[in-house]
Design a protein around this motif. Structure first.
Motif, PDB file in Angstrom:
ATOM      1  N   LYS A 217       0.829  -1.210   0.000  1.00  0.00           N
ATOM      2  CA  LYS A 217       0.000   0.000   0.000  1.00  0.00           C
ATOM      3  C   LYS A 217       0.861   1.256   0.000  1.00  0.00           C
ATOM      4  O   LYS A 217       0.505   2.269  -0.626  1.00  0.00           O
ATOM      5  N   GLY A 218       2.009   1.204   0.698  1.00  0.00           N
ATOM      6  CA  GLY A 218       2.886   2.368   0.727  1.00  0.00           C
ATOM      7  C   GLY A 218       3.457   2.700  -0.641  1.00  0.00           C
ATOM      8  O   GLY A 218       3.505   3.865  -1.049  1.00  0.00           O
ATOM      9  N   TRP A 219       3.883   1.663  -1.348  1.00  0.00           N
ATOM     10  CA  TRP A 219       4.441   1.877  -2.692  1.00  0.00           C
ATOM     11  C   TRP A 219       3.370   2.414  -3.643  1.00  0.00           C
ATOM     12  O   TRP A 219       3.614   3.336  -4.425  1.00  0.00           O
ATOM     13  N   LEU A 220       2.173   1.855  -3.560  1.00  0.00           N
ATOM     14  CA  LEU A 220       1.088   2.326  -4.421  1.00  0.00           C
ATOM     15  C   LEU A 220       0.748   3.774  -4.103  1.00  0.00           C
ATOM     16  O   LEU A 220       0.491   4.581  -5.010  1.00  0.00           O
ATOM     17  N   SER A 221       0.740   4.132  -2.827  1.00  0.00           N
ATOM     18  CA  SER A 221       0.453   5.516  -2.442  1.00  0.00           C
ATOM     19  C   SER A 221       1.473   6.476  -3.043  1.00  0.00           C
ATOM     20  O   SER A 221       1.114   7.562  -3.521  1.00  0.00           O
ATOM     21  N   LYS A 222       2.742   6.090  -3.032  1.00  0.00           N
ATOM     22  CA  LYS A 222       3.772   6.944  -3.630  1.00  0.00           C
ATOM     23  C   LYS A 222       3.555   7.092  -5.136  1.00  0.00           C
ATOM     24  O   LYS A 222       3.713   8.188  -5.694  1.00  0.00           O
ATOM     25  N   MET A 223       3.211   6.007  -5.795  1.00  0.00           N
ATOM     26  CA  MET A 223       2.963   6.081  -7.242  1.00  0.00           C
ATOM     27  C   MET A 223       1.816   7.046  -7.549  1.00  0.00           C
ATOM     28  O   MET A 223       1.877   7.838  -8.500  1.00  0.00           O
ATOM     29  N   LEU A 224       0.780   6.983  -6.737  1.00  0.00           N
ATOM     30  CA  LEU A 224      -0.371   7.854  -6.977  1.00  0.00           C
ATOM     31  C   LEU A 224      -0.020   9.322  -6.711  1.00  0.00           C
ATOM     32  O   LEU A 224      -0.566  10.223  -7.364  1.00  0.00           O
ATOM     33  N   ARG A 225       0.875   9.573  -5.766  1.00  0.00           N
ATOM     34  CA  ARG A 225       1.317  10.950  -5.527  1.00  0.00           C
ATOM     35  C   ARG A 225       2.087  11.477  -6.732  1.00  0.00           C
ATOM     36  O   ARG A 225       1.905  12.626  -7.149  1.00  0.00           O
ATOM     37  N   VAL A 226       2.959  10.658  -7.291  1.00  0.00           N
ATOM     38  CA  VAL A 226       3.724  11.061  -8.478  1.00  0.00           C
ATOM     39  C   VAL A 226       2.794  11.253  -9.678  1.00  0.00           C
ATOM     40  O   VAL A 226       3.015  12.136 -10.514  1.00  0.00           O
ATOM     41  N   ALA A 227       1.738  10.452  -9.750  1.00  0.00           N
ATOM     42  CA  ALA A 227       0.787  10.587 -10.856  1.00  0.00           C
ATOM     43  C   ALA A 227       0.134  11.961 -10.872  1.00  0.00           C
ATOM     44  O   ALA A 227      -0.304  12.440 -11.926  1.00  0.00           O
ATOM     45  N   ALA A 228       0.078  12.611  -9.708  1.00  0.00           N
ATOM     46  CA  ALA A 228      -0.598  13.906  -9.603  1.00  0.00           C
ATOM     47  C   ALA A 228       0.303  15.084  -9.950  1.00  0.00           C
ATOM     48  O   ALA A 228      -0.125  16.238  -9.802  1.00  0.00           O
ATOM     49  N   LEU A 229       1.525  14.831 -10.414  1.00  0.00           N
ATOM     50  CA  LEU A 229       2.389  15.944 -10.812  1.00  0.00           C
ATOM     51  C   LEU A 229       1.695  16.780 -11.893  1.00  0.00           C
ATOM     52  O   LEU A 229       1.205  16.230 -12.884  1.00  0.00           O
ATOM     53  N   PRO A 230       1.630  18.100 -11.734  1.00  0.00           N
ATOM     54  CA  PRO A 230       0.952  18.932 -12.734  1.00  0.00           C
ATOM     55  C   PRO A 230       1.650  18.865 -14.087  1.00  0.00           C
ATOM     56  O   PRO A 230       2.867  18.652 -14.176  1.00  0.00           O
ATOM     57  N   ASP A 231       0.886  19.050 -15.148  1.00  0.00           N
ATOM     58  CA  ASP A 231       1.447  19.001 -16.499  1.00  0.00           C
ATOM     59  C   ASP A 231       2.538  20.056 -16.692  1.00  0.00           C
ATOM     60  O   ASP A 231       3.511  19.822 -17.420  1.00  0.00           O
ATOM     61  N   LYS A 232       2.394  21.216 -16.046  1.00  0.00           N
ATOM     62  CA  LYS A 232       3.421  22.251 -16.178  1.00  0.00           C
ATOM     63  C   LYS A 232       4.747  21.794 -15.585  1.00  0.00           C
ATOM     64  O   LYS A 232       5.816  22.162 -16.089  1.00  0.00           O
ATOM     65  N   VAL A 233       4.689  21.014 -14.522  1.00  0.00           N
ATOM     66  CA  VAL A 233       5.919  20.485 -13.928  1.00  0.00           C
ATOM     67  C   VAL A 233       6.504  19.393 -14.820  1.00  0.00           C
ATOM     68  O   VAL A 233       7.718  19.351 -15.054  1.00  0.00           O
ATOM     69  N   VAL A 234       5.665  18.516 -15.332  1.00  0.00           N
ATOM     70  CA  VAL A 234       6.139  17.453 -16.214  1.00  0.00           C
ATOM     71  C   VAL A 234       6.807  18.038 -17.455  1.00  0.00           C
ATOM     72  O   VAL A 234       7.824  17.522 -17.942  1.00  0.00           O
ATOM     73  N   ALA A 235       6.282  19.141 -17.957  1.00  0.00           N
ATOM     74  CA  ALA A 235       6.825  19.758 -19.165  1.00  0.00           C
ATOM     75  C   ALA A 235       8.226  20.307 -18.967  1.00  0.00           C
ATOM     76  O   ALA A 235       8.948  20.570 -19.937  1.00  0.00           O
ATOM     77  N   ALA A 236       8.662  20.496 -17.729  1.00  0.00           N
ATOM     78  CA  ALA A 236      10.008  21.007 -17.470  1.00  0.00           C
ATOM     79  C   ALA A 236      11.076  19.946 -17.679  1.00  0.00           C
ATOM     80  O   ALA A 236      12.261  20.274 -17.810  1.00  0.00           O
TER      81      ALA A 236
END
Length: 364
Positions: A217-236
Motif C-alpha cells: 500500500k505504501g508503494w502504491l500511495s507513492k505512485m499515486l502521488r507522483v501521478a498527480a504531478l501537474p502538467d506544467k511540472v512534467v513539461a520542465a
C-alpha cells in the motif's frame, strides 16, 4: 512335435539321402490347422486392441471437451491479424504515441531475423467498432513494430495474437504485469495508469487495488502521488519517461505544501529554457537537475511562511491558519473571540482571502 513330423523334417534337411515324400498328409494337415488357429487368435487380439484404443480415444476426447466446458481448461486461440484491424486498449500504461523506430529497433530486427513474432500479443474481441475487430491488451510494442514493418518493405507481416476473454479489471492487471518487466515504461506512465485504474476499477479504494495487484500500500500511495504531478511540472523535464518514482516523490510531496506556486512558476521557466536549448542544438537539462532546482525554489519560498491570524473583538484572535497543503486549509477558531457567528464567518472569509493573496489559497 510328433515323431512322424520330426522324421519328415530330418529327411528334408539330410544331405546324403534323397528327400522322400511324407508318409502321410495327415501330419501336414494337423500342423496347418494349428497355424490357422494361432493366426485367428492373433487377429482377434488385434481387433480387441483397436476397439479398446478407439474407445479410449473417444472417452479421452469427451473428457477433454467436458473439462473445457466446465472452465477447468481454457482453450487458447492464436490468430495472425492485420494490425490495422487491431486497436490499442486505452487502459494500457504504455504511450503508443511515444513509440518510435529507435525505441523499437531491437524488436524490429528480431522479428525480421525470425520471420515473424515468436511471442504473441494478447488481444480481446471488440464490438460496435466497424474499423477494428480486436484490441491489444498486452503487446503494444509488437503491434507498433509489425505495423511499421508492413509500411516499410514487409507487407506480408502479420500480428501474432492470442485471443482471451477478459473484463477491464483483469485486462488492467495483465497489462500491468507485463509492463513491470519493461524498462522502457516510465514510472510516470505507470503511475498515471494506476490513478486512472483506481477510479475505473477499484472505486478509489487503494487497499483493494494494492491487494489485487499484490503490491504494498505504501508503494502504491507513492505512485499515486507522483501521478498527480501537474502538467506544467512534467513539461520542465526532457521527457515524461525521465520522471522516476524515487527522485520524483519528494517533489510530489513539496507540491502539497505552500511552495506549490513557486515550484510551478519555476517549472514553466525551465520549460522555456529547455525549448531554447533544443532549438540551439544543446542537450536539455537532465531530470535530476530539474528536480533539484524545483525543490530549492520551493524551499526558499516556504522558509518563513507568513502566519495568518484574524483578530476578533477586543484584539483577541478569532481565526488562525494552522496548515495549508494541496488537500486543503486547516483553520482554528479561537474561543473568547467575542464575535457573533455571522461576524466569525466573515473573519474566516478574510483569512482565506489573505491566503489567496499569498499564493496559498484553496485549489479549486
Amino acid at each position: 512335435m510328433a515323431r512322424k513330423q520330426k522324421d519328415y523334417l530330418a529327411g528334408l534337411l539330410a544331405d546324403d539321402e534323397p528327400a522322400a515324400p511324407p508318409p502321410s498328409s495327415e501330419p501336414v494337415a494337423e500342423y496347418k490347422g494349428v497355424l490357422d488357429r494361432q493366426q485367428d487368435h492373433v487377429r482377434h487380439l488385434r481387433q480387441e486392441k483397436l476397439e479398446r484404443r478407439a474407445g479410449t480415444t473417444l472417452l479421452g476426447r469427451e473428457s477433454a471437451l467436458a473439462r473445457v466446458a466446465s472452465g477447468e481448461v481454457r482453450q487458447v486461440t492464436q490468430l495472425l491479424l492485420d494490425p490495422a484491424r487491431v486497436r490499442i486498449w486505452p487502459g494500457n500504461a504504455r504511450s503508443y504515441a511515444h513509440l518510435s523506430e529507435e525505441s523499437c529497433r531491437e524488436l524490429i530486427d528480431s522479428i525480421i531475423a525470425e520471420g515473424g513474432q515468436k511471442v504473441p500479443a494478447v488481444v480481446r474481441r471488440v464490438e460496435g467498432d466497424p474499423d477494428h475487430e480486436f484490441e491489444v491488451i498486452a503487446g503494444t510494442r509488437r503491434h507498433w513494430s509489425i505495423s511499421w514493418l508492413r509500411a516499410h518493405s514487409y507487407p506480408q507481416m502479420q500480428l501474432l495474437a492470442q485471443v482471451q476473454q477478459l473484463d477491464d479489471e483483469a485486462a488492467f492487471r495483465l497489462a500491468d504485469l507485463e509492463n513491470r518487466a519493461r524498462a522502457d515504461v516510465s514510472d510516470l506512465e505507470r503511475a498515471r495508469n494506476y490513478a486512472a485504474a483506481l477510479a475505473d476499477h477499484y472505486d478509489n479504494h487503494q487497499t483493494r487495488m494494492a491487494e489485487r495487484l499484490r503490491v504494498s500500500k505504501g508503494w502504491l500511495s507513492k505512485m499515486l502521488r507522483v501521478a498527480a504531478l501537474p502538467d506544467k511540472v512534467v513539461a520542465a523535464f526532457p521527457s515524461p519517461a525521465d520522471i522516476q518514482l524515487k527522485p520524483a516523490y519528494p517533489l510530489a510531496q513539496a507540491l502539497d505544501g505552500p511552495q506549490r506556486r513557486a515550484i510551478i512558476d519555476l517549472a514553466d521557466r525551465i520549460r522555456q529554457e529547455q525549448a531554447h536549448r533544443r532549438d540551439a542544438g544543446q542537450p536539455p537539462f537532465p531530470a535530476n537537475e530539474v528536480i533539484g532546482r524545483l525543490l530549492r525554489a520551493g524551499a526558499v519560498r516556504s522558509a518563513a511562511p507568513a502566519a495568518v491570524t484574524i483578530d476578533g473583538a477586543h484584539g483577541r484572535p478569532a481565526v488562525s491558519v494552522t496548515g495549508t497543503n494541496r488537500q486543503g486549509v486547516t483553520l482554528r477558531l479561537h474561543a473568547g473571540h467575542g464575535l457573533s457567528d455571522e461576524a466569525l464567518l466573515q473573519r474566516v472569509g478574510d483569512a482565506l482571502a489573505q491566503l489567496a493573496g499569498d499564493g496559498r489559497g484553496l485549489q479549486r
